[in-house]
Every structure is written in C-alpha cells, then in structure tokens.
Design a protein around this motif. Structure first.
Motif, PDB file in Angstrom:
ATOM      1  N   SER A   9       0.814  -1.215   0.000  1.00 25.08           N
ATOM      2  CA  SER A   9       0.000   0.000   0.000  1.00 25.08           C
ATOM      3  C   SER A   9       0.847   1.265   0.000  1.00 25.08           C
ATOM      4  O   SER A   9       0.404   2.322  -0.446  1.00 25.08           O
ATOM      5  N   GLY A  10       2.062   1.160   0.546  1.00 25.60           N
ATOM      6  CA  GLY A  10       2.876   2.351   0.766  1.00 25.60           C
ATOM      7  C   GLY A  10       2.907   2.764   2.220  1.00 25.60           C
ATOM      8  O   GLY A  10       3.658   3.675   2.601  1.00 25.60           O
ATOM      9  N   GLY A  11       2.095   2.103   3.063  1.00 26.50           N
ATOM     10  CA  GLY A  11       2.107   2.357   4.493  1.00 26.50           C
ATOM     11  C   GLY A  11       3.262   1.656   5.181  1.00 26.50           C
ATOM     12  O   GLY A  11       3.978   0.849   4.580  1.00 26.50           O
ATOM     13  N   MET A  12       3.443   1.941   6.472  1.00 26.07           N
ATOM     14  CA  MET A  12       4.622   1.418   7.162  1.00 26.07           C
ATOM     15  C   MET A  12       4.566  -0.097   7.356  1.00 26.07           C
ATOM     16  O   MET A  12       5.607  -0.760   7.364  1.00 26.07           O
ATOM     17  N   VAL A  40      -4.461   8.672  -1.203  1.00 24.03           N
ATOM     18  CA  VAL A  40      -3.886   8.089  -2.417  1.00 24.03           C
ATOM     19  C   VAL A  40      -2.401   8.404  -2.553  1.00 24.03           C
ATOM     20  O   VAL A  40      -1.685   7.736  -3.293  1.00 24.03           O
ATOM     21  N   ARG A  41      -1.912   9.375  -1.770  1.00 25.11           N
ATOM     22  CA  ARG A  41      -0.480   9.690  -1.869  1.00 25.11           C
ATOM     23  C   ARG A  41       0.373   8.525  -1.405  1.00 25.11           C
ATOM     24  O   ARG A  41       1.560   8.459  -1.712  1.00 25.11           O
ATOM     25  N   GLU A  42      -0.230   7.559  -0.670  1.00 22.82           N
ATOM     26  CA  GLU A  42       0.529   6.369  -0.292  1.00 22.82           C
ATOM     27  C   GLU A  42       1.013   5.611  -1.535  1.00 22.82           C
ATOM     28  O   GLU A  42       2.048   4.947  -1.503  1.00 22.82           O
ATOM     29  N   LEU A  43       0.247   5.717  -2.625  1.00 23.26           N
ATOM     30  CA  LEU A  43       0.660   5.045  -3.864  1.00 23.26           C
ATOM     31  C   LEU A  43       1.896   5.703  -4.476  1.00 23.26           C
ATOM     32  O   LEU A  43       2.714   5.031  -5.111  1.00 23.26           O
ATOM     33  N   ASP A  44       2.040   6.995  -4.288  1.00 19.41           N
ATOM     34  CA  ASP A  44       3.220   7.699  -4.797  1.00 19.41           C
ATOM     35  C   ASP A  44       4.478   7.249  -4.060  1.00 19.41           C
ATOM     36  O   ASP A  44       5.521   7.017  -4.683  1.00 19.41           O
ATOM     37  N   VAL A  49       9.528   3.843  -3.712  1.00 16.98           N
ATOM     38  CA  VAL A  49      10.316   2.794  -3.049  1.00 16.98           C
ATOM     39  C   VAL A  49      10.635   1.660  -4.014  1.00 16.98           C
ATOM     40  O   VAL A  49      11.771   1.167  -4.075  1.00 16.98           O
ATOM     41  N   CYS A  50       9.641   1.250  -4.798  1.00 19.16           N
ATOM     42  CA  CYS A  50       9.869   0.152  -5.748  1.00 19.16           C
ATOM     43  C   CYS A  50      10.873   0.544  -6.823  1.00 19.16           C
ATOM     44  O   CYS A  50      11.697  -0.280  -7.244  1.00 19.16           O
ATOM     45  N   LEU A  51      10.824   1.805  -7.242  1.00 12.40           N
ATOM     46  CA  LEU A  51      11.797   2.295  -8.224  1.00 12.40           C
ATOM     47  C   LEU A  51      13.206   2.240  -7.638  1.00 12.40           C
ATOM     48  O   LEU A  51      14.155   1.796  -8.286  1.00 12.40           O
ATOM     49  N   GLN A  52      13.328   2.662  -6.390  1.00 20.68           N
ATOM     50  CA  GLN A  52      14.626   2.672  -5.714  1.00 20.68           C
ATOM     51  C   GLN A  52      15.185   1.255  -5.561  1.00 20.68           C
ATOM     52  O   GLN A  52      16.383   1.021  -5.724  1.00 20.68           O
ATOM     53  N   LEU A  53      14.295   0.293  -5.244  1.00 22.02           N
ATOM     54  CA  LEU A  53      14.722  -1.086  -5.017  1.00 22.02           C
ATOM     55  C   LEU A  53      14.758  -1.920  -6.293  1.00 22.02           C
ATOM     56  O   LEU A  53      15.136  -3.084  -6.246  1.00 22.02           O
ATOM     57  N   ASP A  54      14.330  -1.322  -7.395  1.00 22.38           N
ATOM     58  CA  ASP A  54      14.260  -2.025  -8.681  1.00 22.38           C
ATOM     59  C   ASP A  54      13.353  -3.257  -8.580  1.00 22.38           C
ATOM     60  O   ASP A  54      13.694  -4.347  -9.044  1.00 22.38           O
ATOM     61  N   GLN A 180       9.951   7.059   4.006  1.00 23.71           N
ATOM     62  CA  GLN A 180       9.520   6.574   2.694  1.00 23.71           C
ATOM     63  C   GLN A 180       8.140   5.904   2.769  1.00 23.71           C
ATOM     64  O   GLN A 180       7.796   5.122   1.882  1.00 23.71           O
ATOM     65  N   THR A 181       7.379   6.215   3.787  1.00 20.00           N
ATOM     66  CA  THR A 181       6.051   5.630   3.953  1.00 20.00           C
ATOM     67  C   THR A 181       5.021   6.739   4.159  1.00 20.00           C
ATOM     68  O   THR A 181       5.367   7.880   4.453  1.00 20.00           O
TER      69      THR A 181
END
Length: 218
Positions: A9-12, A40-44, A49-54, A180-181
C-alpha cells in the motif's frame, strides 16, 4: 529464489513486509491498488520505493468497485474519525470486504507470473476493527487460496500476531527509512496526527523511543 507477490500500500506495515520478503531472498513483485482512497499519496511513496529497489510494481485501478462498496470514510464523503483504533468510531474506516477482494486479485496475479505466495501486512493492532485482518480470516483465506487454482498459492502474513510497535522494531533492525512511507488517512501535505492510523503510528515510534520522520500538522 522464490517468486512472491507483496500487496504494497505504501504504508509502514506493508513497507516492512516488502523489505522482509526482500531480505528473505525472494524475487518480489509489488502490487498496489487504487480503490479510491483519500490517502492516495501512499501510492506515490510506494512507487518511489519500488523504483529505488528495482522491484517490479503494478498499480491497479479498482475504483469502479466503489459503486458497490459505499459507507467507508476512506472512500466516501464521510469525515475521517479521530482517536484510537480501539474506539468504535473507527469502524467507519472499514471498506467492506476489501482484503478479500485485494487478496483475490493478488492471488490471480501470483498464478499468472508463477509466484508461490502472496504477502500482506495485517497485524494484531488491526484485529479489533478490521475483520479481514484477523487470524480466522487469514487461515480460511489461505485454505481457499491453496485449492482455488491448479497452482496452490500461500498467503503469508509475517506480522499477523505482532502489533505495530513490534513491526516497527523489526523494520528498525533492518535499518529501514520510514520517511519513505505514508500512513495518515487524510491525503493532505502533512500527516494529521489525529486519525487512528496516525495515533497508532506515533504510539509505535514512542514505544521504540525513536522519532517519526514524517512531518505532522500537530
């Protein structure tokens, strides 16, 4: 290396689950849902994070289901309640059948990519308010998932019997950056500090004697 899907979700909580799966050595595929949530900013932050971790990351728009699932303050024009999750007022944040829907979609995705498990971040702090985060739900949903397709898919909930403070403690042991959450149920520039999600988050940081890196309105 096992391939797994993480509902992210983007949450902690899901942030910690994501890293837990990565550190276990799994090949992680992250899956996020836009179900019309105000926050919805949790999706951002999830995407960043996923971009950073590839990590491969899909965001699925399921907002159409809101014509069926009215009545939650997370998706409808209803005030977000303030206070603790233990209070009955927090029941207004329940999105009917949300986790069964999200898990079903994630299981289908797991089958399609040849993954063997779906991870999600339910924990003991959710049990009082959210029926679809309780152990009974997880156990029965897992049993169904194992027989629903030709390929059995496990549902993994690593923090099911831990509270948020314990989840945070595990994340701190992994040296995770919780800036980052996003947790707040209100989708404003700063976290409100008053909704159930914020209250529980702040309690977790206080219990671990560390400062929450997110900015708060109060």
């Amino acid at each position: 290396m096992a391939k797994v899907v993480v509902i992210y979700s983007g949450g902690m909580d899901s942030f910690t689950v994501l890293h837990h799966a990565v550190q276990q050595g799994h090949e992680v595929y992250a899956l996020s849902f836009n179900y019309g949530q105000r926050h919805v900013r949790e999706l951002d932050v999830a995407a960043a994070v996923c971009l950073q971790l590839d990590i491969p990351h899909k965001v699925v728009d399921i907002t159409a289901i809101n014509s069926l699932l009215a009545g939650s303050s997370l998706t409808s024009d209803i005030d977000i309640p303030e206070g603790h999750y233990a209070e009955a007022s927090m029941q207004s944040t329940v999105v009917p059948n949300r986790n069964m829907i999200l898990l079903s979609l994630a299981i289908g995705y797991a089958v399609s990519i040849g993954a063997e498990a779906v991870y999600y971040g339910a924990h003991s702090g959710d049990h009082a308010i959210y029926p679809d985060c309780r152990p009974e739900f997880v156990e029965k949903m897992n049993a169904v998932s194992l027989i629903a397709n030709y390929e059995p898919i496990r549902i993994e909930v690593p923090y099911l019997r831990n509270d948020k403070a314990e989840i945070l403690a595990d994340g701190l042991r992994m040296n995770l950056d919780y800036s980052q959450t996003w947790t707040c149920y209100n989708g404003r520039d700063k976290a409100c500090g008053k909704c159930g999600a914020c209250v529980e988050r702040l309690e977790a940081f206080a219990a671990n004697q560390v400062t929450d890196p997110l900015p708060y309105e109060s």
